[in-house]
Design a protein around this motif. Sequence first.
Motif, PDB file in Angstrom:
ATOM      1  N   GLU A 100       0.829  -1.207   0.000  1.00  0.00           N
ATOM      2  CA  GLU A 100       0.000   0.000   0.000  1.00  0.00           C
ATOM      3  C   GLU A 100       0.862   1.256   0.000  1.00  0.00           C
ATOM      4  O   GLU A 100       1.889   1.318   0.672  1.00  0.00           O
ATOM      5  N   THR A 116       1.152  14.799  -4.557  1.00  0.00           N
ATOM      6  CA  THR A 116       1.388  14.138  -5.843  1.00  0.00           C
ATOM      7  C   THR A 116       2.879  14.056  -6.140  1.00  0.00           C
ATOM      8  O   THR A 116       3.382  13.015  -6.584  1.00  0.00           O
ATOM      9  N   ALA A 119       4.432  11.460  -3.728  1.00  0.00           N
ATOM     10  CA  ALA A 119       3.952  10.107  -4.022  1.00  0.00           C
ATOM     11  C   ALA A 119       4.517   9.585  -5.335  1.00  0.00           C
ATOM     12  O   ALA A 119       4.821   8.389  -5.450  1.00  0.00           O
ATOM     13  N   LEU A 123       6.337   6.127  -5.636  1.00  0.00           N
ATOM     14  CA  LEU A 123       5.703   5.162  -6.528  1.00  0.00           C
ATOM     15  C   LEU A 123       6.674   4.687  -7.599  1.00  0.00           C
ATOM     16  O   LEU A 123       6.805   3.472  -7.843  1.00  0.00           O
ATOM     17  N   ALA A 137      -3.925   1.672  -3.108  1.00  0.00           N
ATOM     18  CA  ALA A 137      -4.199   2.822  -2.253  1.00  0.00           C
ATOM     19  C   ALA A 137      -5.666   2.725  -1.868  1.00  0.00           C
ATOM     20  O   ALA A 137      -6.537   2.840  -2.736  1.00  0.00           O
ATOM     21  N   ILE A 139      -8.736   4.346  -0.293  1.00  0.00           N
ATOM     22  CA  ILE A 139      -9.114   5.734  -0.061  1.00  0.00           C
ATOM     23  C   ILE A 139     -10.609   5.811   0.196  1.00  0.00           C
ATOM     24  O   ILE A 139     -11.410   5.247  -0.552  1.00  0.00           O
ATOM     25  N   SER A 146      -7.617  13.019  -2.164  1.00  0.00           N
ATOM     26  CA  SER A 146      -6.739  11.851  -2.312  1.00  0.00           C
ATOM     27  C   SER A 146      -7.073  11.049  -3.555  1.00  0.00           C
ATOM     28  O   SER A 146      -6.182  10.490  -4.198  1.00  0.00           O
ATOM     29  N   ILE A 147      -8.342  10.997  -3.903  1.00  0.00           N
ATOM     30  CA  ILE A 147      -8.721  10.296  -5.129  1.00  0.00           C
ATOM     31  C   ILE A 147      -8.106  10.997  -6.347  1.00  0.00           C
ATOM     32  O   ILE A 147      -7.577  10.342  -7.245  1.00  0.00           O
ATOM     33  N   ALA A 150      -4.477  10.019  -6.556  1.00  0.00           N
ATOM     34  CA  ALA A 150      -4.338   8.659  -7.085  1.00  0.00           C
ATOM     35  C   ALA A 150      -4.549   8.643  -8.600  1.00  0.00           C
ATOM     36  O   ALA A 150      -3.812   7.977  -9.332  1.00  0.00           O
ATOM     37  N   GLU A 151      -5.551   9.369  -9.074  1.00  0.00           N
ATOM     38  CA  GLU A 151      -5.808   9.423 -10.517  1.00  0.00           C
ATOM     39  C   GLU A 151      -4.631  10.048 -11.261  1.00  0.00           C
ATOM     40  O   GLU A 151      -4.226   9.549 -12.312  1.00  0.00           O
ATOM     41  N   PHE A 155      -3.440   5.568 -10.943  1.00  0.00           N
ATOM     42  CA  PHE A 155      -4.201   4.497 -10.294  1.00  0.00           C
ATOM     43  C   PHE A 155      -5.581   4.374 -10.927  1.00  0.00           C
ATOM     44  O   PHE A 155      -6.148   5.367 -11.381  1.00  0.00           O
ATOM     45  N   HIS A 169      -7.839   1.547  -4.971  1.00  0.00           N
ATOM     46  CA  HIS A 169      -7.210   2.007  -6.208  1.00  0.00           C
ATOM     47  C   HIS A 169      -5.950   1.166  -6.406  1.00  0.00           C
ATOM     48  O   HIS A 169      -5.288   0.792  -5.445  1.00  0.00           O
TER      49      HIS A 169
END
Length: 174
Positions: A100, A116, A119, A123, A137, A139, A146-147, A150-151, A155, A169
């Motif tokens: 995670e 971002t 991360a 990542l 992830a 969420i 946070s979404i 991730a996008e 993710f 995600h």
Amino acid sequence: MLKSFETDRLTLRERTLEDLDACVEMDSDPEVIKYIPELAKLVAGSLANKEVHKKFVKDRITAEYPSGMGYWTIETKDKQKDFIGWIMLIPLDMVGPEIEIGWRLKRQYWGKGYATEAAKVVLDYALDDLIIKEIVADIESANKGSIRIAEKLGFQILANDEGNGIERHIICRT
């Protein structure tokens, strides 16, 4: 010892016990922990609960993680080296087998691209250097910030657990 990273604006270094008070202080902001109900309940409670929270953070800092994994403290690169927050790469729920990634930042640093930026470095390290094939992830579905992070990182939603409001995600590299 975790590898350290630098971006144009940030330094990521292994989180240590010297970061304990900054982490606990960050978690005392209800907006920061809004989408982490278990933590919000703990932090909002009694002094005894706050001691439990401090012990929880300390235990996370001192835990043994697989090689190359753990928590990084995120700091600004300017002369103040402000504590911004942290990013983690650990086995899911400290057990795995899934790996995670997660992040938490102080509220005054939201909306500036710091999460971002940090991360992405971790990542890329996980996928390219550690050769982890799949990273998740989890969420809270209401946590739009946070979404979006991730996008931006690439993710995709794998599952949405309507029962607890958590979206899983996932990102994979082959």
